[in-house]
Enzyme design. Sequence first.
Site, mmCIF file in Angstrom:
data_model
loop_
_atom_site.group_PDB
_atom_site.id
_atom_site.type_symbol
_atom_site.label_atom_id
_atom_site.label_comp_id
_atom_site.label_asym_id
_atom_site.label_seq_id
_atom_site.Cartn_x
_atom_site.Cartn_y
_atom_site.Cartn_z
ATOM 1 N N ASP A 277 1.245 -1.483 0.422
ATOM 2 C CA ASP A 277 -0.213 0.184 0.001
ATOM 3 C C ASP A 277 0.892 1.402 -0.148
ATOM 4 O O ASP A 277 2.121 1.392 0.498
ATOM 5 C CB ASP A 277 -1.192 -0.399 0.904
ATOM 6 C CG ASP A 277 -1.939 0.705 0.770
ATOM 7 O OD1 ASP A 277 -3.453 0.511 1.573
ATOM 8 O OD2 ASP A 277 -1.894 1.801 1.474
ATOM 9 N N ILE A 278 0.990 1.862 -0.810
ATOM 10 C CA ILE A 278 1.321 3.521 -0.792
ATOM 11 C C ILE A 278 1.408 4.440 0.410
ATOM 12 O O ILE A 278 2.339 5.358 1.075
ATOM 13 C CB ILE A 278 0.922 4.062 -2.442
ATOM 14 C CG1 ILE A 278 1.877 5.337 -2.828
ATOM 15 C CG2 ILE A 278 -0.489 4.727 -2.280
ATOM 16 C CD1 ILE A 278 1.538 5.246 -4.234
ATOM 17 N N VAL B 125 -10.888 2.344 -3.869
ATOM 18 C CA VAL B 125 -10.409 2.044 -5.698
ATOM 19 C C VAL B 125 -11.720 0.998 -5.852
ATOM 20 O O VAL B 125 -11.443 -0.120 -4.967
ATOM 21 C CB VAL B 125 -8.940 1.572 -5.104
ATOM 22 C CG1 VAL B 125 -8.793 1.173 -6.852
ATOM 23 C CG2 VAL B 125 -8.047 2.462 -5.239
ATOM 24 N N HIS C 73 -10.324 -5.317 -3.194
ATOM 25 C CA HIS C 73 -8.870 -5.201 -2.775
ATOM 26 C C HIS C 73 -8.850 -6.211 -1.467
ATOM 27 O O HIS C 73 -10.283 -5.794 -0.222
ATOM 28 C CB HIS C 73 -7.758 -4.632 -3.254
ATOM 29 C CG HIS C 73 -8.378 -2.880 -2.636
ATOM 30 N ND1 HIS C 73 -9.428 -2.447 -3.116
ATOM 31 C CD2 HIS C 73 -8.579 -2.478 -1.483
ATOM 32 C CE1 HIS C 73 -9.697 -1.619 -2.904
ATOM 33 N NE2 HIS C 73 -9.456 -1.439 -1.354
HETATM 34 P P1 AMP Z 1 -9.380 1.300 -0.167
HETATM 35 O O1 AMP Z 1 -9.868 2.597 1.175
HETATM 36 O O2 AMP Z 1 -10.295 -0.245 0.440
HETATM 37 O O3 AMP Z 1 -9.964 1.715 -1.618
HETATM 38 O O4 AMP Z 1 -7.975 1.144 -0.109
HETATM 39 C C1 AMP Z 1 -7.139 1.781 -1.084
HETATM 40 C C2 AMP Z 1 -5.961 1.904 -0.936
HETATM 41 O O5 AMP Z 1 -4.949 2.242 -1.634
HETATM 42 C C3 AMP Z 1 -5.631 2.689 0.296
HETATM 43 O O6 AMP Z 1 -4.906 2.360 0.894
HETATM 44 C C4 AMP Z 1 -4.440 3.600 -0.776
HETATM 45 O O7 AMP Z 1 -3.488 3.913 0.270
HETATM 46 C C5 AMP Z 1 -4.111 2.256 -1.918
HETATM 47 N N1 AMP Z 1 -3.593 3.056 -2.897
HETATM 48 C C6 AMP Z 1 -3.944 3.634 -3.929
HETATM 49 N N2 AMP Z 1 -3.414 4.074 -4.892
HETATM 50 C C7 AMP Z 1 -2.203 3.052 -4.096
HETATM 51 C C8 AMP Z 1 -0.683 3.242 -5.420
HETATM 52 N N3 AMP Z 1 -0.896 3.725 -6.552
HETATM 53 N N4 AMP Z 1 -0.583 1.962 -4.862
HETATM 54 C C9 AMP Z 1 -0.350 1.358 -3.728
HETATM 55 N N5 AMP Z 1 -1.795 1.633 -2.783
HETATM 56 C C10 AMP Z 1 -2.481 2.548 -3.631
#
Ligand code: AMP
Length: 111
Positions: free
Chosen positions: A33-34, A97, A101
């Site tokens: 996770d970023i 997103v 996931h």
């Molecule tokens: P959610 O709130 O469950 O949709 O989680 C989405 C997660 O994706 C968040 O914890 C973000 O920090 C992570 N995220 C968003 N963009 C990226 C990326 N490019 N690479 C890795 N993680 C990401």
Amino acid sequence: MPMEERTVFHKIRDGELPAEIVQSDEDVMVFKDIHPKAPTHLLFIPKHFVASIADVTPETAHLPGLLILKAQQFAKEQGISGYKLTFHVGEGGGQEVPYLHLHFMSEEQIA
Ligand code: AMP
């Protein structure tokens, strides 16, 4: 799927956006996770696109279980004894997103 509907996770899955990929096979990709909220914070995605747990059908109902199984195997391989697994579902559930996931978080570090 039209290009504008492709999420960041489609782009990571397809190698169009860089990510710290931890493992990948024909079914599941795992990346960091970023914005980590724990010393280890990974995301497990199926290669087959489903937007959310809310969109799972009888045909795709195996995918959440597959992500959980991969997370369990990963923890065993890494010697991680304790972890949290979370699915956020929909905007009201904190899902940012719209690509299914599984969050894997642990206070323990991976090698
Ligand atoms: P959610 O709130 O469950 O949709 O989680 C989405 C997660 O994706 C968040 O914890 C973000 O920090 C992570 N995220 C968003 N963009 C990226 C990326 N490019 N690479 C890795 N993680 C990401």
